[in-house]
Design an enzyme around this catalytic site. Structure first.
Site, PDB file in Angstrom:
ATOM      1  N   SER A 185       0.812  -1.219   0.000  1.00 26.47           N
ATOM      2  CA  SER A 185       0.000   0.000   0.000  1.00 26.47           C
ATOM      3  C   SER A 185       0.851   1.279   0.000  1.00 26.47           C
ATOM      4  CB  SER A 185      -0.939   0.007   1.206  1.00 26.47           C
ATOM      5  OG  SER A 185      -0.194  -0.091   2.400  1.00 26.47           O
ATOM      6  N   ASP A 426      -3.311   6.583  11.823  1.00 28.30           N
ATOM      7  CA  ASP A 426      -2.516   5.911  10.794  1.00 28.30           C
ATOM      8  C   ASP A 426      -1.185   6.651  10.665  1.00 28.30           C
ATOM      9  OD1 ASP A 426      -1.289   5.019   8.488  1.00 28.30           O
ATOM     10  OD2 ASP A 426      -3.076   5.164   7.209  1.00 28.30           O
ATOM     11  N   HIS A 429       0.888   5.235   6.430  1.00 23.02           N
ATOM     12  CA  HIS A 429       0.727   5.772   5.072  1.00 23.02           C
ATOM     13  C   HIS A 429       1.031   7.271   5.060  1.00 23.02           C
ATOM     14  CE1 HIS A 429      -1.751   2.066   5.327  1.00 23.02           C
ATOM     15  NE2 HIS A 429      -1.158   1.853   4.165  1.00 23.02           N
TER      16      HIS A 429
END
Ligand SMILES: *[C@@H]1O[C@H](CO)[C@@H](O)[C@H](O)[C@H]1NC(C)=O
Ligand SMILES: *[C@@H]1O[C@H](CO)[C@@H](O)[C@H](O)[C@H]1NC(C)=O
Ligand SMILES: *[C@@H]1O[C@H](CO)[C@@H](O)[C@H](O)[C@H]1NC(C)=O
Ligand SMILES: *[C@@H]1O[C@H](CO)[C@@H](O)[C@H](O)[C@H]1NC(C)=O
Ligand SMILES: *[C@@H]1O[C@H](CO)[C@@H](O)[C@H](O)[C@H]1NC(C)=O
Length: 447
Positions: A185, A426, A429
């Site tokens: 990702s 998060d 990312h």
């Protein structure tokens, strides 16, 4: 030279032993050759040396020239019937024809050593809301982030300037070509960044995006060019190869096969690979192609990643002609899970961080040194066939660049979580526009 390279002698004593040629017997199995090598244990060379030999089995990766002999594909329903300790089998890949030394460059500047400079004139390079391909996982402003400083940083190498980002020039480089990102990702974020950086100059009816699939393709008709993303978080074939439904708890991989993926990536002209975080979740199960009864072995993440990198490197060594194909490997994307690492005494993570770390050479626990050393060793043996996109150090500084709570979360958040934002932040990312745009500027610079 893009990278300063520290080549140590005898990184690979085992290889040296093979060439000492003690006993080599080769058994051909399918198209992969398995070699039993009996070698002397190097620790037993003193005067009291005992008669002692260890056996290491080398497996040649399956690159799939004869696809009818392909191993059974793994999917998310695959299970191991039994699990034993790692047998010590290794990937043997040919490097005899690889020329030593890194890819030559016209300049000798290390573009990865530098600092972040606030530049709200030229950055961001595009607007979040102007990019129809933006991901809800990365659109931080849309999801409530109001401090937008993270969009305005430029990367300034110490000893030179980066080439100025130029959309037209990038499209000219891509004309008639396929640019493909392959990995997890984080790499998908870089792909979305690239699409957002480039899409605005293409009229809406001359561009298209295929539906989300293991291979997702952005096409620009006028340039006969594509920018693609292939989901392959472990590089080799695994039970995690479905981009949406994948499991993290029992990861099973085929350490000796990149077959399923390489058939998709082999015709790309420019390839950008990454792999890292999926190896940081505890041990991995190995299911060798020759093992038909689901008997797995178990190995720690770093060891398993080294095997996977070996199978990948064998593909690069045997199939890549650097005159025709450019291959990049992006190093680890760092995480910012523990604020005490940059602010001793604190107890948070990336949540609430608004500024980069201003501490030259900062290196947190989100970047694993042994992994870096291993990657460096593998890439070093591939010589000019691969270029390093060494994004680790520059991204380490960017504790402010993660979505934290400002993204779409697929699972429902509990009231306890909501009352404690850092618990669901998060910090892995990256927001877009943001850090991955700079990774792409570096790619543009090196192309
Ligand atoms: C982004 O949008 C703002 C206002 O809508 C505009 O002033 C700016 O030029 C845009 N930036 C880019 C890179 O398109
Ligand atoms: C961008 O690249 C194109 C094509 O190479 C060139 O014609 C143009 O002058 C460049 N633009 C800038 C601002 O450098
Ligand atoms: C478009 O690019 C592909 C390679 O990606 C090439 O095979 C094909 O010939 C190109 N078509 C045209 C019309 O240039
Ligand atoms: C597990 O064993 C059964 C019975 O021997 C076999 O049919 C099955 O394919 C095995 N599982 C795997 C993943 O190979
Ligand atoms: C990337 O750069 C770091 C320094 O920031 C260096 O220690 C590391 O060896 C480099 N990695 C590779 C694969 O070149």
């Amino acid at each position: 030279m893009m990278q300063r390279w520290h080549r140590k002698k005898s990184h690979f004593p085992l290889v040296a032993f093979i060439f000492l040629g003690i006993i080599v017997c080769s058994i051909l199995y399918n198209e992969s050759s398995i070699q039993q090598v009996h070698e002397e244990d190097p620790s037993n060379q003193g005067p009291n040396r005992q008669q002692h030999a260890t056996t290491v089995t080398y497996v040649k990766p399956n690159l799939g020239t004869h696809s009818n002999l392909a191993p059974v594909l793994l999917d998310r329903f695959s299970r191991c019937n039994s699990t034993s300790e790692y047998s010590g089998k290794r990937i043997r890949w040919g490097d005899s024809k690889v020329e030593r030394g890194r890819r030559k460059s016209s300049e000798s500047c290390d573009v990865f050593a530098g600092k972040w400079v606030f530049d709200s004139e030229s950055y961001p390079l595009y607007n979040e809301s102007d990019c129809p391909y933006m991901s809800d996982q990365l659109a931080c402003h849309k999801h409530g982030r109001s401090d937008l400083g993270y969009q305005h940083w430029r990367w300034q190498p110490h000893d030179c300037n980066l080439k100025r980002w130029n959309v037209t020039e990038m499209w000219e480089k891509l004309r008639g070509k396929r640019l493909m990102f392959v990995g997890d990702s984080l790499n998908r974020g870089q792909w979305i960044s690239m699409v957002c950086l480039l899409q605005s100059v293409i009229p809406a009816d001359k561009r298209s995006m295929s539906p989300n699939a293991p291979l997702t393709i952005f096409t620009a008709e006028e340039y006969n060019a594509t920018i693609e993303f292939l989901w392959a978080p472990l590089l080799v074939d695994s039970n995690s190869d479905d981009p949406v439904n994948h499991r993290l708890d029992e990861r099973i991989m085929r350490p000796d096969s990149v077959l399923k993926h390489s058939s998709k990536w082999e015709h790309a002209d420019i390839l950008v690979f990454n792999s890292y975080l999926w190896w940081r979740q505890g041990p991995v199960k190995l299911l060798w192609s020759a093992e038909e009864n689901g008997a797995c072995e178990e190995l720690d993440g770093l060891g398993a990643m080294e095997l996977a990198m070996g199978a990948w490197a064998d593909w690069v060594a045997s199939k890549v002609d650097p005159q025709k194909k450019r291959v990049f490997f992006a190093t680890m994307s760092p995480t910012h899970l523990w604020s005490r690492e940059w602010e001793p005494g604190s107890n948070g993570n990336c949540y609430g961080e608004k500024m980069p770390i201003n501490w030259e050479g900062y290196w947190g626990s989100g970047s694993d040194m042994p992994t870096m050393r291993m990657v460096e060793k593998v890439l070093g043996r591939l010589g000019s066939k691969v270029s390093v996109l060494n994004i680790t150090q520059l991204s380490e500084y960017r504790k402010d660049g993660h979505p934290s709570i400002y993204r779409k979360f697929w699972e429902t958040l509990s009231p306890e979580q909501l009352s404690n934002p850092k618990s669901y932040s998060d910090c892995i990312h990256w927001c877009l526009p943001g850090v991955p745009d700079v990774w792409n500027e570096l790619l543009f610079h090196l192309l």
